[in-house]
Design a protein around this motif. Structure first.
Motif, PDB file in Angstrom:
ATOM      1  N   GLY A  41       0.801  -1.221   0.000  1.00 19.94           N
ATOM      2  CA  GLY A  41       0.000   0.000   0.000  1.00 19.94           C
ATOM      3  C   GLY A  41       0.830   1.265   0.000  1.00 19.94           C
ATOM      4  N   GLY A  42       2.114   1.179  -0.350  1.00 20.15           N
ATOM      5  CA  GLY A  42       2.967   2.364  -0.415  1.00 20.15           C
ATOM      6  C   GLY A  42       3.877   2.532   0.778  1.00 20.15           C
ATOM      7  N   ASN A  43       3.844   1.591   1.714  1.00 23.66           N
ATOM      8  CA  ASN A  43       4.679   1.714   2.914  1.00 23.66           C
ATOM      9  C   ASN A  43       6.110   1.253   2.696  1.00 23.66           C
ATOM     10  N   GLY A  44       6.326   0.454   1.660  1.00 24.70           N
ATOM     11  CA  GLY A  44       7.662  -0.057   1.381  1.00 24.70           C
ATOM     12  C   GLY A  44       7.792  -1.524   1.771  1.00 24.70           C
ATOM     13  N   CYS A  45       8.186  -2.353   0.808  1.00 22.37           N
ATOM     14  CA  CYS A  45       8.359  -3.781   1.080  1.00 22.37           C
ATOM     15  C   CYS A  45       9.330  -4.356   0.047  1.00 22.37           C
ATOM     16  N   ARG A  46       9.535  -5.674   0.116  1.00 19.50           N
ATOM     17  CA  ARG A  46      10.465  -6.314  -0.803  1.00 19.50           C
ATOM     18  C   ARG A  46       9.982  -6.225  -2.241  1.00 19.50           C
ATOM     19  N   VAL A  47       8.670  -6.300  -2.448  1.00 20.69           N
ATOM     20  CA  VAL A  47       8.122  -6.278  -3.807  1.00 20.69           C
ATOM     21  C   VAL A  47       8.439  -4.969  -4.512  1.00 20.69           C
ATOM     22  N   CYS A  48       8.272  -3.854  -3.816  1.00 17.23           N
ATOM     23  CA  CYS A  48       8.518  -2.541  -4.418  1.00 17.23           C
ATOM     24  C   CYS A  48       9.927  -2.036  -4.126  1.00 17.23           C
ATOM     25  N   LYS A  49      10.783  -2.916  -3.623  1.00 18.64           N
ATOM     26  CA  LYS A  49      12.160  -2.567  -3.267  1.00 18.64           C
ATOM     27  C   LYS A  49      12.186  -1.412  -2.276  1.00 18.64           C
ATOM     28  N   HIS A  50      11.186  -1.410  -1.386  1.00 19.27           N
ATOM     29  CA  HIS A  50      11.073  -0.448  -0.285  1.00 19.27           C
ATOM     30  C   HIS A  50      10.910   1.001  -0.760  1.00 19.27           C
ATOM     31  N   THR A  51      10.393   1.152  -1.996  1.00 22.79           N
ATOM     32  CA  THR A  51      10.121   2.511  -2.490  1.00 22.79           C
ATOM     33  C   THR A  51       8.658   2.894  -2.309  1.00 22.79           C
ATOM     34  N   GLY A  52       7.796   1.910  -2.188  1.00 26.67           N
ATOM     35  CA  GLY A  52       6.367   2.191  -2.086  1.00 26.67           C
ATOM     36  C   GLY A  52       5.679   2.333  -3.424  1.00 26.67           C
ATOM     37  N   TRP A  53       6.429   2.228  -4.553  1.00 24.23           N
ATOM     38  CA  TRP A  53       5.858   2.442  -5.885  1.00 24.23           C
ATOM     39  C   TRP A  53       6.231   1.298  -6.828  1.00 24.23           C
ATOM     40  N   LEU A  54       5.329   1.029  -7.774  1.00 21.73           N
ATOM     41  CA  LEU A  54       5.568   0.030  -8.811  1.00 21.73           C
ATOM     42  C   LEU A  54       5.241   0.631 -10.172  1.00 21.73           C
ATOM     43  N   GLU A  55       6.131   0.465 -11.122  1.00 17.01           N
ATOM     44  CA  GLU A  55       5.898   0.974 -12.477  1.00 17.01           C
ATOM     45  C   GLU A  55       4.904   0.075 -13.199  1.00 17.01           C
ATOM     46  N   ILE A  56       3.916   0.675 -13.893  1.00 21.66           N
ATOM     47  CA  ILE A  56       2.928  -0.158 -14.602  1.00 21.66           C
ATOM     48  C   ILE A  56       2.802   0.175 -16.089  1.00 21.66           C
ATOM     49  N   LEU A  57       3.108   1.415 -16.498  1.00 14.73           N
ATOM     50  CA  LEU A  57       2.905   1.728 -17.916  1.00 14.73           C
ATOM     51  C   LEU A  57       3.643   2.998 -18.303  1.00 14.73           C
ATOM     52  N   GLY A  58       3.727   3.205 -19.630  1.00 16.63           N
ATOM     53  CA  GLY A  58       4.285   4.439 -20.180  1.00 16.63           C
ATOM     54  C   GLY A  58       3.193   5.224 -20.889  1.00 16.63           C
ATOM     55  N   SER A  59       3.363   6.539 -20.939  1.00 17.02           N
ATOM     56  CA  SER A  59       2.319   7.383 -21.541  1.00 17.02           C
ATOM     57  C   SER A  59       2.900   8.743 -21.893  1.00 17.02           C
ATOM     58  N   GLY A  60       2.049   9.601 -22.430  1.00 21.84           N
ATOM     59  CA  GLY A  60       2.464  10.955 -22.753  1.00 21.84           C
ATOM     60  C   GLY A  60       1.507  11.610 -23.734  1.00 21.84           C
ATOM     61  N   MET A  61       1.805  12.840 -24.081  1.00 18.62           N
ATOM     62  CA  MET A  61       1.020  13.563 -25.076  1.00 18.62           C
ATOM     63  C   MET A  61       1.500  13.153 -26.464  1.00 18.62           C
TER      64      MET A  61
END
Length: 344
Positions: free
Chosen positions: A269-289
């Motif tokens: 949930g954003g607290n940091g763990c092994r899955v997110c390498k303790h960053t709290g974030w996971l990349e899912i996609l790329g985008s832009g204008m």
């Protein structure tokens, strides 16, 4: 001869009444009525009879044959009915036994995730667009601002069939086809699901074939805030209402500006763990204008129209949603793995 025929009739009928099974019945029929049977043997002596005796003996012989045949047919019917009754008794179903559940098939987890994503975007007014998996170099690269000498092509090492034909490396060509088909009309709101191919490593997180869903919106006054709002709505419906996103600057040849999109870790949930390498974030996609050059090549004046695009890997979404740590599980056809995701 008449006495012999009557004696044969009496003997045959007695034997037939005693018969106990079908095989014995067949033997008796051959014994008395066959080409070398007893009745035929007697009738061979009719040549020695007078003209007056022959009709009489012939009539008696027919009566004897008829009586034997009638009893044979009766016995055949009896044994057939008996066999049917025995078979039905053996096949009788005990309705008091507990039922045996029938195994049912289920939608593959990747197809289920694709359907879930489609439902989310259809609910936001998007339509589904599809295109060929074998593409021209123009639609796969050049129309997306990737000319033949562009170094970014190295990021998508491709399966070429000829110098100008290849297995598509992304579903972005469908966006170009869509813009050309619309011939300058707006708005465009489509998502493009499908298989794509790249000469990639075969490991826990990569595959030479995988699935993408890309989205495109083109109209007047489309802004980066529209893109952010769309992706926030999508991630909340996909991963839960508490999900948040963040946009990080990046580079894609077909969008400008370009951003990578991260979601709060589905595990912690954003607290940091092994899955997110303790960053709290996971990349899912790329985008832009959408890059002005891409709009222009597809028949849209970038001074008047703008748009945004995004692309996600279905396997990546599925791995995050279901906690799968190896992409190869999706293609192994292992029922032990697949049955975990059956929605029955």
């Amino acid at each position: 001869m008449k006495d012999r025929l009557e004696a044969l009739k009496q003997e045959a009928l007695e034997q037939l009444h005693k018969v106990a099974d079908g095989n014995h019945l067949i033997e008796l029929r051959v014994k008395y009525l066959g080409k070398k049977g007893a009745l035929t043997e007697i009738l061979r002596g009719m040549g020695s009879l007078s003209a007056e005796e022959r009709p009489v003996i012939g009539q008696v012989a027919n009566e004897v044959r008829g009586a034997i045949e009638a009893l044979v047919e009766e016995k055949i019917d009896f044994f057939q009915r008996l066999a049917t009754e025995q078979r039905l008794a053996a096949e009788q179903v005990d309705v008091t036994l507990p039922g045996r559940p029938m195994k049912q098939g289920a939608i593959h987890p990747l197809n289920q995730v694709i359907q879930d994503i489609e439902d989310i975007f259809i609910g936001m007014g998007y339509r589904i667009a599809e295109g060929p998996e074998v593409e021209t170099d123009y639609y796969n690269f050049e129309a997306l601002n990737l000319p033949k000498d562009h170094p970014a092509r190295d990021m998508q090492d491709s399966f070429y069939l000829t110098e100008e034909l290849l297995m598509r490396t992304q579903t972005s060509p469908v966006q170009v086809h869509t813009m050309e088909q619309m011939k300058g009309e707006v708005p465009i709101k489509v998502i493009c699901p499908g298989r794509v191919y790249r000469r990639d490593d075969d490991d826990a997180t990569h595959s030479f074939q995988f699935h993408q869903i890309e989205g495109l919106v083109v109209g007047k006054g489309i802004r980066m805030s529209d893109l952010k709002g769309t992706l926030l709505e999508f991630t909340k419906k996909m991963f839960g209402s508490n999900t948040q996103i963040r946009l990080r600057p990046s580079f894609f040849p077909f969008t400008e500006p370009s951003v990578e999109v991260d979601v709060t870790c589905v595990k912690c949930g954003g607290n940091g763990c092994r899955v997110c390498k303790h960053t709290g974030w996971l990349e899912i996609l790329g985008s832009g204008m959408v890059h002005p050059r891409v709009l222009e090549m597809s028949g849209y004046d970038p001074e008047i129209y703008s748009g945004f695009a995004f692309g996600m890997g279905v396997e990546r979404i599925a791995m995050l949603k279901y906690g799968v740590d190896d992409i190869r599980h999706f293609f192994s056809n292992d029922l032990r793995f697949l049955q975990q995701f059956a929605r029955i």
